[in-house]
Scaffold this active site. Structure first.
Site, PDB file in Angstrom:
ATOM      1  N   CYS A 199      39.877  65.898  58.070  1.00 54.05           N
ATOM      2  CA  CYS A 199      38.413  66.525  57.938  1.00 54.05           C
ATOM      3  C   CYS A 199      38.295  68.110  59.047  1.00 54.05           C
ATOM      4  CB  CYS A 199      37.186  65.742  58.331  1.00 54.05           C
ATOM      5  SG  CYS A 199      35.634  66.992  59.008  1.00 54.05           S
TER       6      CYS A 199
ATOM      7  N   CYS B  41      35.397  68.695  60.859  1.00 50.41           N
ATOM      8  CA  CYS B  41      35.946  68.262  62.248  1.00 50.41           C
ATOM      9  C   CYS B  41      36.861  69.077  63.418  1.00 50.41           C
ATOM     10  CB  CYS B  41      37.133  66.617  62.274  1.00 50.41           C
ATOM     11  SG  CYS B  41      35.213  66.187  61.067  1.00 50.41           S
TER      12      CYS B  41
END
Length: 144
Positions: free
Chosen positions: A68, A71
């Site tokens: 991600c 993230c």
């Protein structure tokens, strides 16, 4: 918070009673001698999650995954927040890919997701990465 809050060790999950006046003095776990409030996020997983919910300091969980992009870009912000909040809130990271059952239990639908726990109960949730000032404002809005 009490005069001697109980805080789980991020390394061994043993509960430690630490005088509030000494929280800023890098207290060590009575069992494994690791730093109880290291000022960096610690890893959460299926095995230690329930134990880490115990204690008197709130727990902020960052649910993330290695693939991600948001993230990964949020990770340094979360790291910086951990250093700034070490005596007010503990910060843990939960890898949703490595812990799919726990992620499902927590009802994770998007990542990154932030979940704030106090007294073992979820008190707030935020989806998406935040810049540090907005993260601090969000936490301040929830009493941290």
């Amino acid at each position: 918070m009490s005069d001697s809050p109980i805080i789980p060790c991020p390394s061994c999950s043993s509960l430690n009673r630490i005088p509030a006046a000494r929280l800023g003095e890098a207290p060590r776990c009575g069992h494994c001698k690791a730093e109880v409030l290291p000022g960096t996020p610690f890893e959460l997983n299926q095995g230690n999650f329930a134990l880490q919910l115990k204690g008197d300091l709130p727990l902020l969980v960052d649910v993330w995954a290695a693939w991600c992009g948001p993230c990964r870009s949020f990770a340094p912000v979360f790291e910086q927040a951990a250093g700034q909040l070490r005596t007010l809130c503990r910060l843990g990271k939960l890898d949703s890919e490595a812990n799919p059952q726990l992620s499902t239990q927590l009802g994770i639908r998007s990542i990154p997701s932030l979940i704030l726990f106090r007294d073992g109960k979820e008190v707030a949730r935020q989806s998406g990465a935040l810049p540090l000032p907005q993260l601090r404002a969000w936490l301040n809005g929830h009493g941290i």
